[in-house]
Design a protein around this motif. Structure first.
Motif, PDB file in Angstrom:
ATOM      1  N   ILE A  33      -1.356   9.421  10.390  1.00  0.00           N
ATOM      2  CA  ILE A  33      -2.250   8.411   9.822  1.00  0.00           C
ATOM      3  C   ILE A  33      -1.871   8.059   8.383  1.00  0.00           C
ATOM      4  N   PRO A  34      -1.666   9.040   7.493  1.00  0.00           N
ATOM      5  CA  PRO A  34      -1.263   8.657   6.134  1.00  0.00           C
ATOM      6  C   PRO A  34       0.065   7.916   6.076  1.00  0.00           C
ATOM      7  N   ALA A  35       1.030   8.329   6.881  1.00  0.00           N
ATOM      8  CA  ALA A  35       2.339   7.660   6.846  1.00  0.00           C
ATOM      9  C   ALA A  35       2.231   6.214   7.312  1.00  0.00           C
ATOM     10  N   GLN A  36       1.464   5.975   8.377  1.00  0.00           N
ATOM     11  CA  GLN A  36       1.259   4.610   8.838  1.00  0.00           C
ATOM     12  C   GLN A  36       0.492   3.795   7.800  1.00  0.00           C
ATOM     13  N   THR A  37      -0.528   4.417   7.223  1.00  0.00           N
ATOM     14  CA  THR A  37      -1.354   3.711   6.242  1.00  0.00           C
ATOM     15  C   THR A  37      -0.535   3.299   5.028  1.00  0.00           C
ATOM     16  N   LEU A  38       0.258   4.223   4.491  1.00  0.00           N
ATOM     17  CA  LEU A  38       1.065   3.909   3.312  1.00  0.00           C
ATOM     18  C   LEU A  38       2.098   2.829   3.619  1.00  0.00           C
ATOM     19  N   GLY A  39       2.709   2.897   4.819  1.00  0.00           N
ATOM     20  CA  GLY A  39       3.699   1.896   5.186  1.00  0.00           C
ATOM     21  C   GLY A  39       3.120   0.495   5.213  1.00  0.00           C
ATOM     22  N   GLN A  40       1.944   0.351   5.824  1.00  0.00           N
ATOM     23  CA  GLN A  40       1.373  -0.996   5.907  1.00  0.00           C
ATOM     24  C   GLN A  40       0.640  -1.400   4.628  1.00  0.00           C
ATOM     25  N   ASN A  41       0.269  -0.421   3.784  1.00  0.00           N
ATOM     26  CA  ASN A  41      -0.328  -0.764   2.490  1.00  0.00           C
ATOM     27  C   ASN A  41       0.682  -1.404   1.546  1.00  0.00           C
ATOM     28  N   TRP A  42       1.933  -0.933   1.608  1.00  0.00           N
ATOM     29  CA  TRP A  42       2.940  -1.358   0.637  1.00  0.00           C
ATOM     30  C   TRP A  42       3.808  -2.514   1.123  1.00  0.00           C
ATOM     31  N   ARG A  45       5.985  -8.225   5.083  1.00  0.00           N
ATOM     32  CA  ARG A  45       6.963  -8.992   5.859  1.00  0.00           C
ATOM     33  C   ARG A  45       7.857  -8.087   6.699  1.00  0.00           C
ATOM     34  N   ARG A  46       8.101  -6.848   6.248  1.00  0.00           N
ATOM     35  CA  ARG A  46       8.934  -5.915   7.006  1.00  0.00           C
ATOM     36  C   ARG A  46       8.132  -4.651   7.350  1.00  0.00           C
ATOM     37  N   ARG A  47       6.873  -4.868   7.670  1.00  0.00           N
ATOM     38  CA  ARG A  47       5.953  -3.772   7.947  1.00  0.00           C
ATOM     39  C   ARG A  47       6.408  -2.925   9.125  1.00  0.00           C
ATOM     40  N   ALA A  48       6.789  -3.564  10.225  1.00  0.00           N
ATOM     41  CA  ALA A  48       7.205  -2.825  11.423  1.00  0.00           C
ATOM     42  C   ALA A  48       8.493  -2.042  11.165  1.00  0.00           C
ATOM     43  N   LEU A  49       9.427  -2.649  10.431  1.00  0.00           N
ATOM     44  CA  LEU A  49      10.686  -1.969  10.126  1.00  0.00           C
ATOM     45  C   LEU A  49      10.434  -0.721   9.278  1.00  0.00           C
ATOM     46  N   VAL A  50       9.583  -0.854   8.270  1.00  0.00           N
ATOM     47  CA  VAL A  50       9.297   0.273   7.384  1.00  0.00           C
ATOM     48  C   VAL A  50       8.668   1.428   8.166  1.00  0.00           C
ATOM     49  N   ILE A  51       7.656   1.126   8.973  1.00  0.00           N
ATOM     50  CA  ILE A  51       7.002   2.178   9.751  1.00  0.00           C
ATOM     51  C   ILE A  51       7.973   2.769  10.761  1.00  0.00           C
ATOM     52  N   GLY A  52       8.833   1.916  11.344  1.00  0.00           N
ATOM     53  CA  GLY A  52       9.833   2.411  12.289  1.00  0.00           C
ATOM     54  C   GLY A  52      10.812   3.369  11.634  1.00  0.00           C
ATOM     55  N   VAL A  53      11.264   3.048  10.421  1.00  0.00           N
ATOM     56  CA  VAL A  53      12.195   3.923   9.706  1.00  0.00           C
ATOM     57  C   VAL A  53      11.522   5.253   9.364  1.00  0.00           C
ATOM     58  N   SER A 256      -2.882  -3.269  11.982  1.00  0.00           N
ATOM     59  CA  SER A 256      -2.829  -3.860  10.652  1.00  0.00           C
ATOM     60  C   SER A 256      -2.883  -5.381  10.717  1.00  0.00           C
ATOM     61  N   HIS A 257      -2.223  -5.942  11.712  1.00  0.00           N
ATOM     62  CA  HIS A 257      -2.200  -7.387  11.912  1.00  0.00           C
ATOM     63  C   HIS A 257      -3.608  -7.923  12.143  1.00  0.00           C
ATOM     64  N   PHE A 258      -4.404  -7.200  12.928  1.00  0.00           N
ATOM     65  CA  PHE A 258      -5.756  -7.659  13.254  1.00  0.00           C
ATOM     66  C   PHE A 258      -6.757  -7.336  12.151  1.00  0.00           C
ATOM     67  N   SER A 265      -7.270   2.953   8.027  1.00  0.00           N
ATOM     68  CA  SER A 265      -7.290   4.414   8.157  1.00  0.00           C
ATOM     69  C   SER A 265      -8.355   4.885   9.143  1.00  0.00           C
ATOM     70  N   VAL A 266      -9.556   4.326   9.020  1.00  0.00           N
ATOM     71  CA  VAL A 266     -10.650   4.774   9.893  1.00  0.00           C
ATOM     72  C   VAL A 266     -10.412   4.347  11.327  1.00  0.00           C
ATOM     73  N   THR A 267     -10.009   3.096  11.538  1.00  0.00           N
ATOM     74  CA  THR A 267      -9.776   2.645  12.913  1.00  0.00           C
ATOM     75  C   THR A 267      -8.617   3.412  13.547  1.00  0.00           C
ATOM     76  N   THR A 268      -7.584   3.701  12.762  1.00  0.00           N
ATOM     77  CA  THR A 268      -6.454   4.470  13.288  1.00  0.00           C
ATOM     78  C   THR A 268      -6.861   5.906  13.576  1.00  0.00           C
TER      79      THR A 268
END
Length: 291
Positions: A33-42, A45-53, A256-258, A265-268
């Motif tokens: 949860i924190p890793a996903q949250t930080l990735g989409q917080n920062w 445009r390349r949100r999926a790539l960052v979380i994937g990496v 994050s898109h929706f 964080s809470v929904t995840t």
């Protein structure tokens, strides 16, 4: 702290306290949860790539655990290994506390490195600012949230069921033990690449990326019915691995898109809790059905 307790354990109760309770709580707080949250917080445009990496590297480290375990157990013992992991975790906790920030606004920045004074540009950033208005209480009452819960169960249950049962299944259909064991390792390796495939959600609708990923995983799971054929067996585990890896990344991107950053964080957390229950039941129910 939990693994430090395990490293000094003298009873099964110590192991339950250190590994299951303290360790479980720590892993729950500090990983997905924190890793996903930080990735989409920062990033936007390349949100999926960052979380994937981020999660591809997690998979790579996971693959290194077994050989490191072997080295520790050969030259030292399990207590040394647990204590070493505890020290590493504590060190990373200090690093995270000193260097990691929840969002770019804390440092007077905006996502993707956009200048703070620049106007909101492009449809992507404007839609994101609208999505950020959702609260978790509002989000969990929508049909989209319920549907994504179902998608979360749909991608996690097949994977978590196949991992413990695949070797037994391959033995049942006639593969030698060494070959049967290798299928699980191959599937895990391919799933790391599948996580990077999830980055396609930056170029196409992440909902479509998720739907394709679920379809691939489903085809792979069905293909295991024909696993006596080596070519079909390898194709099936590849489809499961790519589908799981891509879905693993696409799900948080869709959330994050929706619903944006405010509710993420809470929904995840709710999604992961419900998904975890079903994922835990999957292997047991599969074994019960086989018996």
């Amino acid at each position: 702290a939990g693994l430090l307790v395990v490293g000094q354990a003298d009873s099964a109760l110590d192991c339950y306290l250190g590994f299951s309770i303290l360790g479980g709580i720590g892993i729950g707080f500090s990983t997905i949860i924190p890793a996903q949250t930080l990735g989409q917080n920062w990033f936007l445009r390349r949100r999926a790539l960052v979380i994937g990496v981020i999660f591809a590297f997690g998979g790579i480290v996971g693959r290194l655990v077994a050989p490191v375990d072997t080295w520790v157990l050969t030259d030292y013992d399990w207590r040394v290994g647990m204590t070493a992991i505890a020290v590493l975790s504590a060190t990373l906790a200090v690093v995270a506390g000193l260097l990691v920030r929840e969002n770019p606004e804390v440092l007077g920045q905006r996502r993707d490195g956009t200048e703070p004074s620049a106007p909101a540009g492009g449809a992507t950033e404007q839609l994101a600012s609208v999505a950020d208005r959702w609260t978790a209480a509002q989000a969990i009452r929508t049909p989209q949230f319920v549907l994504m819960l179902v998608c979360g169960v749909a991608y996690s249950v097949p994977w978590n069921t196949v991992v413990p049962h695949l070797t037994l299944h391959m033995l049942d259909v006639g593969y030698p033990e060494a070959v049967a064991i290798g299928f699980v390792g191959t599937m895990a390796l391919i799933s790391i690449g599948g996580r990077l495939v999830g980055a396609v959600g930056d170029w196409i609708s992440p909902q479509y990326a998720l739907s394709v990923a679920l379809a691939l995983e489903g085809l792979g799971a069905g293909g295991l019915l024909l696993a006596a054929d080596p070519m079909l067996a390898n194709l099936s585990i590849a489809l499961i691995a790519v589908g799981f890896g891509a879905a693993y990344i696409s799900i948080p991107v869709v959330f994050s898109h929706f619903f944006g950053r405010r509710a993420f964080s809470v929904t995840t957390g709710i999604r992961m809790t419900i998904t975890g229950v079903f994922s835990g039941l999957g292997p047991w129910l599969a074994g019960l059905a086989f018996d």
